[in-house]
Write an enzyme that holds these catalytic residues in place. Sequence first.
Site, short mmCIF file in Angstrom:
data_model
loop_
_atom_site.label_atom_id
_atom_site.label_comp_id
_atom_site.label_asym_id
_atom_site.label_seq_id
_atom_site.Cartn_x
_atom_site.Cartn_y
_atom_site.Cartn_z
N ASP A 119 7.75 -63.31 -26.04
CA ASP A 119 6.40 -63.79 -26.31
C ASP A 119 5.77 -64.38 -25.05
O ASP A 119 4.60 -64.14 -24.76
CB ASP A 119 6.43 -64.89 -27.38
N VAL A 120 6.55 -65.16 -24.33
CA VAL A 120 6.05 -65.78 -23.10
C VAL A 120 5.69 -64.70 -22.08
O VAL A 120 4.59 -64.70 -21.52
CB VAL A 120 7.09 -66.77 -22.53
#
Lengths: 407, 407
Positions: B165-166
């Site tokens: 996600d990051v």
Amino acid sequence: MFGPLNHLRVVEGSAFVAAPLAGLTLAQAGADVIRFDPPGGGLDYGRWPLAPGTGRSLFWTGLNKGKRSLCVDIRRPEGRELVQDLIAAPGEGGGLLLTNFAGMPWLADEVLRARRADVIKLEIAGNFDGSNAVDYTVNPAVGLPAMTGTGGPNAPTNHVLPAWDVACGLTAAFGLVSAVLERARTGQGRSISLALSDVAFATVGHLGMLAEAALGGVDRPPSGNDLYGAFGRDFPTADGRRVMIVALTRKQWSGLVKVCGIADAVTLLEERLGADLSEEGARYLHRDAIAALVAPWVAARPLAEVAAAFDAAGVSWGPYQTMTEALARDPRVSTANPLFTAIEQPGVGSVLAAGSPLAAAGEARSEARSAPSLGADNDAILGDVLGLSSGAIGKLYDAGIVAREGE
Amino acid sequence: MFGPLNHLRVVEGSAFVAAPLAGLTLAQAGADVIRFDPPGGGLDYGRWPLAPGTGRSLFWTGLNKGKRSLCVDIRRPEGRELVQDLIAAPGEGGGLLLTNFAGMPWLADEVLRARRADVIKLEIAGNFDGSNAVDYTVNPAVGLPAMTGTGGPNAPTNHVLPAWDVACGLTAAFGLVSAVLERARTGQGRSISLALSDVAFATVGHLGMLAEAALGGVDRPPSGNDLYGAFGRDFPTADGRRVMIVALTRKQWSGLVKVCGIADAVTLLEERLGADLSEEGARYLHRDAIAALVAPWVAARPLAEVAAAFDAAGVSWGPYQTMTEALARDPRVSTANPLFTAIEQPGVGSVLAAGSPLAAAGEARSEARSAPSLGADNDAILGDVLGLSSGAIGKLYDAGIVAREGE
């Protein structure tokens, strides 16, 4: 082909993950990225994993795909001057330096700016004070190994992915392009610094984890493979496979309850617990009880049946697989996915290589290209960008200022 | 203050990590990021961790710092039209949509482009074919849990950090700014898609891990806390602390050997093994033998002594610490680091918050700002950007098309 940065020329002085990944990200968005390395290669030239047989670094060739290589002896003044000239070479999209060689006087702002006033330099360091740190020393300080697995602070589990290097490299690519956009409007150059550990601490802050520790005064205990704050856990299937199941949203939860046929059992459980399991936090608190209901359903079915039922019901799930398994059976890791191309990498052979994950509608994807051999682009760079004659270039080879792979 | 994107206005329709982090990254580089949410908040509005007492999401307030909030009922045509108008509102830096609401007809390219021809839309999806996936279901498929810890494929260890996600969020921020730079030169809008799982598979490819599995035909076994391909391991100190030590480069290795006083022992070991431990790969193969030499030195000293000796010798190392420990004693996680500011977050209280890790020489850092309450910026956005009169805005409230927190 989608190449929004195809007017940029970036000089990269780098090693290991963060800065090379930033350069790769820029290159795969169309930029001409010129990585300079010393004869014989830099510190990361032999980094594992290695190709069987040849010993060529799969790490290096993976992170330097589609870049051009200038192989130059930067211990010598003449070599340094070539790199400085390259950074300062004219052109709207030039004047860009990306590096993790922190604190080198010959790449100092004032030195570069004297040659080209609007230089944009982005320098990656370990810590904000300029001291050293690497992903593997930063992550233990961030606190995640104490939360990973089941061991806790006295038996921490390190991550395998250099996640902070990846995040730092992508932040660097973002920062450089942002500064280019600013320069296009204002004409102003920039010297930007970015610390690996700042990226790590900022990220756990953004995710609320620092505030949780600060306000609660205690550390989140490790919870194995469970998803924090909602329901998520791994379950074995009847045929010896394993799936991760996530019920983060109400829709995911109701899909799971329905497909497993546990609606009545969940209602009974809610009555017994006095809990509303449609609330994500309640699902986390009572995750063991929920897992006890889900596990028999998964354990009674082979993966194919689980997959079909979950997909039909909109359950959020995924299979566990090793990398060889993923390569053998997951279409997302094959040329069926436009992300991937089979390329011929000199020194390695035929490999599946990823291009940019950014896909623009109506345009071909930027395909992966192989990594250069050291110095492969010396002549083109010195001739076309710096305007040196073939005679002058020959003298640089004779003097050992520039070289090619194996020379 | 460094704000290279301070001429941009980005509309964000999002939930969870990737898209909100992209928006946060843009906001902390100066962009006016307007997140729209339904009355009562979106799917991530109650995501854990929560603030003690108030139950306000530390996750949500962490990921939405410094954005403006439009709280609008997008189930209704009038609400959708407001968002469409906002995306298409004039201005050089407007026309930008960042979203992970994949496949919504009312946000389709042609709908937006009919209102503003040069719209740039960046849409994050789970998989490249548009199917769903979340970080926690992607990572098991990538193969990393089987390499993490010591359990292997039959007892995999999930990561705790939503690393994909990051990485996806940062790639989205990069992609959007790259498209803005392109539009500034060509006038052309774009519709860009980005799949979470593509980011994950591309990254392990770039790191050489897919090629290693494909060419070797076997999976890399888990190796606990050891650094793959060189020397790196965790060691307990005399005072019950723990340090990660890394010897990736020759310089780091010679520093470690020197400070631990094990030069003679290493020479003997090299003779016995027939190995040159100045080679990184040899250090990995013989890591247990090396660790046996290093461990007694570390175990005999308290952390402070280890730290002083390692720093003086240029050893690459870092302490393990939990988040509460990091907050209590690491200056990198305090206002001594210009990354952090103590801010007052409504509903939470005083928290340490990170601004942008990108620091420009000669400019103040972009400081962290608090997250908005839902709808806090309705009137300003509707009035200033869309030019609605206070009467028209009042009617929108009366009709329940827009709302504020708690309404």
